[in-house]
Design a protein around this motif. Structure first.
Motif, mmCIF file in Angstrom:
data_model
loop_
_atom_site.group_PDB
_atom_site.id
_atom_site.type_symbol
_atom_site.label_atom_id
_atom_site.label_comp_id
_atom_site.label_asym_id
_atom_site.label_seq_id
_atom_site.Cartn_x
_atom_site.Cartn_y
_atom_site.Cartn_z
ATOM 1 N N LEU A 1 0.836 -1.188 0.000
ATOM 2 C CA LEU A 1 0.000 0.000 0.000
ATOM 3 C C LEU A 1 0.874 1.243 0.000
ATOM 4 C CD1 LEU A 1 -2.537 -1.086 2.771
ATOM 5 C CD2 LEU A 1 -2.702 -1.438 0.310
ATOM 6 N N VAL A 2 0.488 2.212 -0.828
ATOM 7 C CA VAL A 2 1.237 3.462 -0.909
ATOM 8 C C VAL A 2 0.266 4.618 -0.745
ATOM 9 C CG1 VAL A 2 2.721 4.918 -2.313
ATOM 10 C CG2 VAL A 2 2.950 2.423 -2.426
ATOM 11 N N GLU A 3 0.489 5.429 0.289
ATOM 12 C CA GLU A 3 -0.357 6.599 0.519
ATOM 13 C C GLU A 3 0.284 7.841 -0.081
ATOM 14 O OE1 GLU A 3 -0.534 4.482 4.706
ATOM 15 O OE2 GLU A 3 1.039 5.047 3.287
ATOM 16 N N SER A 4 -0.552 8.796 -0.398
ATOM 17 C CA SER A 4 -0.072 10.103 -0.847
ATOM 18 C C SER A 4 -1.146 11.135 -0.549
ATOM 19 C CB SER A 4 0.258 10.083 -2.345
ATOM 20 O OG SER A 4 -0.898 9.779 -3.101
ATOM 21 N N GLY A 5 -0.761 12.413 -0.637
ATOM 22 C CA GLY A 5 -1.738 13.480 -0.518
ATOM 23 C C GLY A 5 -1.698 14.274 0.769
ATOM 24 N N GLY A 6 -0.847 13.900 1.711
ATOM 25 C CA GLY A 6 -0.776 14.662 2.949
ATOM 26 C C GLY A 6 -0.147 16.029 2.730
ATOM 27 N N GLY A 7 -0.180 16.838 3.782
ATOM 28 C CA GLY A 7 0.418 18.158 3.685
ATOM 29 C C GLY A 7 0.011 19.046 4.828
ATOM 30 N N LEU A 8 0.328 20.329 4.672
ATOM 31 C CA LEU A 8 0.007 21.341 5.674
ATOM 32 C C LEU A 8 -1.097 22.237 5.138
ATOM 33 C CD1 LEU A 8 0.604 23.048 8.243
ATOM 34 C CD2 LEU A 8 2.368 24.223 6.899
ATOM 35 N N ARG B 1 -10.207 -2.166 14.669
ATOM 36 C CA ARG B 1 -8.962 -2.133 15.418
ATOM 37 C C ARG B 1 -7.778 -2.273 14.474
ATOM 38 N NH1 ARG B 1 -8.397 -6.673 19.228
ATOM 39 N NH2 ARG B 1 -8.962 -7.824 17.350
ATOM 40 N N SER B 2 -6.682 -1.642 14.812
ATOM 41 C CA SER B 2 -5.499 -1.745 13.958
ATOM 42 C C SER B 2 -5.009 -3.189 13.884
ATOM 43 C CB SER B 2 -4.394 -0.822 14.470
ATOM 44 O OG SER B 2 -4.054 -1.125 15.806
ATOM 45 N N ASP B 3 -5.201 -3.953 14.965
ATOM 46 C CA ASP B 3 -4.767 -5.355 14.959
ATOM 47 C C ASP B 3 -5.547 -6.210 13.969
ATOM 48 O OD1 ASP B 3 -4.074 -5.672 18.552
ATOM 49 O OD2 ASP B 3 -2.960 -4.764 16.902
ATOM 50 N N ASP B 4 -6.696 -5.722 13.516
ATOM 51 C CA ASP B 4 -7.515 -6.482 12.570
ATOM 52 C C ASP B 4 -6.927 -6.489 11.166
ATOM 53 O OD1 ASP B 4 -10.560 -5.244 14.111
ATOM 54 O OD2 ASP B 4 -9.472 -7.120 14.476
ATOM 55 N N TYR B 5 -5.984 -5.595 10.896
ATOM 56 C CA TYR B 5 -5.503 -5.386 9.528
ATOM 57 C C TYR B 5 -4.112 -5.963 9.323
ATOM 58 C CZ TYR B 5 -9.588 -2.556 8.786
ATOM 59 O OH TYR B 5 -10.895 -2.148 8.662
ATOM 60 N N ASN B 6 -3.942 -6.606 8.164
ATOM 61 C CA ASN B 6 -2.688 -7.283 7.853
ATOM 62 C C ASN B 6 -1.687 -6.410 7.105
ATOM 63 O OD1 ASN B 6 -5.143 -9.444 7.044
ATOM 64 N ND2 ASN B 6 -3.656 -10.153 8.548
ATOM 65 N N TYR B 7 -2.221 -5.507 6.295
ATOM 66 C CA TYR B 7 -1.370 -4.751 5.386
ATOM 67 C C TYR B 7 -1.476 -3.260 5.695
ATOM 68 C CZ TYR B 7 -1.762 -9.169 2.942
ATOM 69 O OH TYR B 7 -1.742 -10.493 2.638
ATOM 70 N N TRP B 8 -0.320 -2.599 5.656
ATOM 71 C CA TRP B 8 -0.243 -1.191 6.024
ATOM 72 C C TRP B 8 0.652 -0.427 5.067
ATOM 73 C CZ3 TRP B 8 -2.869 1.051 10.077
ATOM 74 C CH2 TRP B 8 -3.516 0.178 10.944
ATOM 75 N N GLY B 9 0.274 0.820 4.844
ATOM 76 C CA GLY B 9 1.153 1.714 4.119
ATOM 77 C C GLY B 9 2.135 2.376 5.062
ATOM 78 N N GLN B 10 2.941 3.250 4.499
ATOM 79 C CA GLN B 10 4.011 3.882 5.266
ATOM 80 C C GLN B 10 3.529 5.105 6.037
ATOM 81 O OE1 GLN B 10 3.465 4.394 2.118
ATOM 82 N NE2 GLN B 10 3.690 6.607 1.803
ATOM 83 N N GLY B 11 2.373 5.612 5.709
ATOM 84 C CA GLY B 11 1.810 6.776 6.383
ATOM 85 C C GLY B 11 2.111 8.070 5.651
ATOM 86 N N THR B 12 1.211 9.026 5.809
ATOM 87 C CA THR B 12 1.398 10.349 5.235
ATOM 88 C C THR B 12 0.980 11.391 6.271
ATOM 89 O OG1 THR B 12 0.901 11.783 3.327
ATOM 90 C CG2 THR B 12 -0.893 10.393 4.130
ATOM 91 N N GLN B 13 1.784 12.429 6.430
ATOM 92 C CA GLN B 13 1.551 13.421 7.471
ATOM 93 C C GLN B 13 0.505 14.435 7.035
ATOM 94 O OE1 GLN B 13 3.093 13.835 10.712
ATOM 95 N NE2 GLN B 13 1.447 15.349 10.903
ATOM 96 N N VAL B 14 -0.465 14.673 7.912
ATOM 97 C CA VAL B 14 -1.454 15.736 7.723
ATOM 98 C C VAL B 14 -1.311 16.690 8.899
ATOM 99 C CG1 VAL B 14 -3.904 16.302 7.664
ATOM 100 C CG2 VAL B 14 -3.043 14.305 6.417
ATOM 101 N N THR B 15 -1.067 17.959 8.598
ATOM 102 C CA THR B 15 -0.939 18.974 9.635
ATOM 103 C C THR B 15 -1.926 20.092 9.341
ATOM 104 O OG1 THR B 15 1.422 18.475 9.883
ATOM 105 C CG2 THR B 15 0.628 20.549 10.810
ATOM 106 N N VAL B 16 -2.765 20.393 10.341
ATOM 107 C CA VAL B 16 -3.783 21.427 10.202
ATOM 108 C C VAL B 16 -3.452 22.544 11.181
ATOM 109 C CG1 VAL B 16 -6.238 21.959 10.220
ATOM 110 C CG2 VAL B 16 -5.462 19.645 9.617
ATOM 111 N N SER B 17 -3.198 23.713 10.646
ATOM 112 C CA SER B 17 -2.857 24.858 11.483
ATOM 113 C C SER B 17 -4.098 25.668 11.815
ATOM 114 C CB SER B 17 -1.832 25.736 10.780
ATOM 115 O OG SER B 17 -2.377 26.273 9.597
ATOM 116 N N SER B 18 -4.078 26.291 12.989
ATOM 117 C CA SER B 18 -5.247 27.074 13.422
ATOM 118 C C SER B 18 -5.153 28.510 12.971
ATOM 119 C CB SER B 18 -5.362 27.014 14.944
ATOM 120 O OG SER B 18 -4.166 27.474 15.539
#
Length: 124
Positions: free
Chosen positions: A4-11, A107-124
């Motif tokens: 799995l490959v995630e994309s699209g995160g950002g600030l 639950r996260s334990d229910d899932y076998n396959y994971w991507g590397q993660g993508t950072q989402v940052t929301v500023s106020s």
């Protein structure tokens, strides 16, 4: 093997939108459940939304209902998470996860396959 490959995160500023993508290689998502989880600093990983690839049935955690939409594109073998009206508390690393089956796996334990993660940052 499912990769799995995630994309699209950002600030982004609060109130704005982002769309995350999760694409698989190695096999299709057919007969899978695909979910998004997120993990904020110092907190446990939490369920956000999931979709049955076959049938497209969705489920959301209460804190994102009405703001986030999970969807899929069969032709592109991709799952999306459209995030609108973002809040600072949505700031986290967002992970795509998948498993075979049709249960309401939350639950996260229910899932076998994971991507590397993508950072989402929301500023106020």
């Amino acid at each position: 093997q499912v990769q799995l490959v995630e994309s699209g995160g950002g600030l982004v500023q609060a109130g704005n939108s982002l769309r995350l993508s999760c694409t698989t290689s190695g096999r299709t998502f057919s007969s899978f459940v695909v979910a998004w989880f997120r993990q904020a600093p110092g907190k446990e990983r939490e369920f956000v939304a999931r979709i049955f690839w076959t049938g497209g049935i969705t489920y959301y955690t209460d804190s994102v209902k009405g703001r986030f939409t999970i969807s899929r594109d069969n032709a592109k073998n991709t799952v999306y998470l459209q995030m609108n009206s973002l809040k600072p508390e949505d700031t986290a690393v967002y992970y795509c996860a998948a498993r075979y089956g049709r249960g309401n796996y939350l639950r996260s334990d229910d899932y076998n396959y994971w991507g590397q993660g993508t950072q989402v940052t929301v500023s106020s």
